[in-house]
Write an enzyme that holds these catalytic residues in place. Structure first.
Site, PDB file in Angstrom:
ATOM      1  N   HIS A 104      12.703  -0.613 -16.261  1.00  0.00           N
ATOM      2  CA  HIS A 104      11.464  -1.236 -15.803  1.00  0.00           C
ATOM      3  C   HIS A 104      11.807  -2.460 -14.967  1.00  0.00           C
ATOM      4  O   HIS A 104      12.760  -3.187 -15.275  1.00  0.00           O
ATOM      5  CB  HIS A 104      10.615  -1.666 -17.006  1.00  0.00           C
ATOM      6  N   ASN A 106       9.649  -5.589 -12.477  1.00  0.00           N
ATOM      7  CA  ASN A 106       8.417  -6.113 -11.918  1.00  0.00           C
ATOM      8  C   ASN A 106       8.716  -7.421 -11.212  1.00  0.00           C
ATOM      9  O   ASN A 106       9.434  -8.270 -11.747  1.00  0.00           O
ATOM     10  CB  ASN A 106       7.377  -6.341 -13.034  1.00  0.00           C
ATOM     11  N   ARG A 108       6.343 -10.344  -9.049  1.00  0.00           N
ATOM     12  CA  ARG A 108       4.931 -10.604  -8.797  1.00  0.00           C
ATOM     13  C   ARG A 108       4.711 -12.063  -8.368  1.00  0.00           C
ATOM     14  O   ARG A 108       5.532 -12.945  -8.637  1.00  0.00           O
ATOM     15  CB  ARG A 108       4.108 -10.311 -10.048  1.00  0.00           C
ATOM     16  N   HIS A 145      23.781  -6.290 -17.713  1.00  0.00           N
ATOM     17  CA  HIS A 145      23.587  -7.724 -17.889  1.00  0.00           C
ATOM     18  C   HIS A 145      24.492  -8.537 -16.975  1.00  0.00           C
ATOM     19  O   HIS A 145      24.096  -9.606 -16.490  1.00  0.00           O
ATOM     20  CB  HIS A 145      23.810  -8.113 -19.349  1.00  0.00           C
ATOM     21  N   HIS A 175       5.671  -4.924 -34.609  1.00  0.00           N
ATOM     22  CA  HIS A 175       5.330  -4.090 -35.758  1.00  0.00           C
ATOM     23  C   HIS A 175       6.472  -3.154 -36.163  1.00  0.00           C
ATOM     24  O   HIS A 175       6.418  -2.537 -37.219  1.00  0.00           O
ATOM     25  CB  HIS A 175       4.049  -3.283 -35.488  1.00  0.00           C
TER      26      HIS A 175
END
Length: 303
Positions: A104, A106, A108, A145, A175
């Protein structure tokens, strides 16, 4: 001065570059593009790739939207203005191979006019890139990394440490008491200061975006030739379910898109094509699956 139009134009260029690289990497599938407009202001370019040699489903989406923020988002963002502009590129790739990780990214930019007449606009950059292996391969995690640290170090000596910790905390499934994957970097509300100008922060944002294609290509090509078993694919579907849980329960970008009347198909392109929720699944002691779960923890030093 960097303008929002310049940011949006450069982000579109990065979207083009990444799509070209991914098509070459897959060797079979091609992106389908849909141009959309947002009711309330702005729009974007959704690009989806499916059923490839390696890429089972993925999206490389660009958006540039504007309008009025709902009251709930104003409270969450701790701002007192209604009008906003936001642009970015968002990517999720779900491979068909359990030894190739989900990834993933992103980048912005967000801007609001000043609440003071004649004042400077409120604006910041955010983004990041993180890796979700179905099986944690330590050498791959170290490579990933190391590449991110190299990009961060070029702009500020504290960036990698700060943003790596931020990613560990952000990409955490509370959770389940486990991280979504092996982390990466995550940052938000990055603004000009005594250390970095707006130009330097913008260049950092673009550098993060341009790290995606070469890093993911390396990870795919390291592992695509290996055979895998039905058991490994079942584990892949199980790990995908964790990815879906995080995005639907915790992901801020998903919430922002839904609460600002974004395009549903573009927002939910991050979800995998197939996932499984097996009741109370417990991996065999000593198995590769158990070893992976043991590495889904915060604070692991990969470099």
């Amino acid at each position: 001065m960097i303008t929002k139009e310049q940011v949006a134009a450069d982000y579109q260029t990065i979207q083009d570059e990444i799509c070209q690289s991914l098509e070459a990497l897959d060797g079979k599938a091609h992106f389908e593009e849909e141009i959309w407009e947002r009711e309330g202001g702005g729009g974007g370019r959704t690009r989806i790739i499916q059923n490839g040699n390696v890429l089972e489903k993925g999206g490389v989406n660009f958006s540039a939207v504007h309008g009025k923020l709902p009251d709930g988002l104003k409270k969450n963002l701790k701002v007192d203005q209604d009008n906003f502009f936001a642009t970015g590129v968002s990517i999720v790739m779900h491979p068909n191979h359990p030894l190739i990780p989900i990834i993933h990214m992103n980048i912005r930019y967000f801007e609001m006019p000043s609440s003071i007449a004649g004042g400077s606009p409120l604006r910041w950059f955010g983004g990041g890139i993180d890796l979700t292996p179905h099986y944690v391969i330590k050498d791959d995690a170290r490579f990933f990394h190391s590449e991110l640290k190299s990009v961060c170090d070029h702009y500020h000596p504290d960036f990698y440490k700060r943003f790596k910790t931020w990613a560990d905390d952000y990409f955490f499934i509370k959770h389940r008491d486990e991280t979504r994957g092996v982390g990466g970097i995550f940052y938000d509300r990055l603004t000009a200061n005594e250390d970095l100008s707006w130009t330097e922060i913008f260049e950092f944002s673009k550098a993060v975006g341009r790290t995606f294609a070469p890093v993911y290509s390396e990870l795919v090509n390291r592992n695509r030739q290996f055979a895998y078993s039905a058991r490994q694919q079942q584990w892949q579907y199980q790990r995908r379910s964790r990815y879906a849980e995080f995005n639907l329960v915790y992901d801020a970008g998903t919430k922002f898109g839904l609460e600002t009347n974004g395009r549903i198909e573009s927002i939910l392109m991050s979800l995998p094509p197939t996932a499984k929720w097996l009741y109370n699944y417990q991996p065999e002691p000593g198995s590769e699956e158990e070893k992976t779960l043991q590495l889904l923890k915060k604070g692991i030093n990969w470099v």
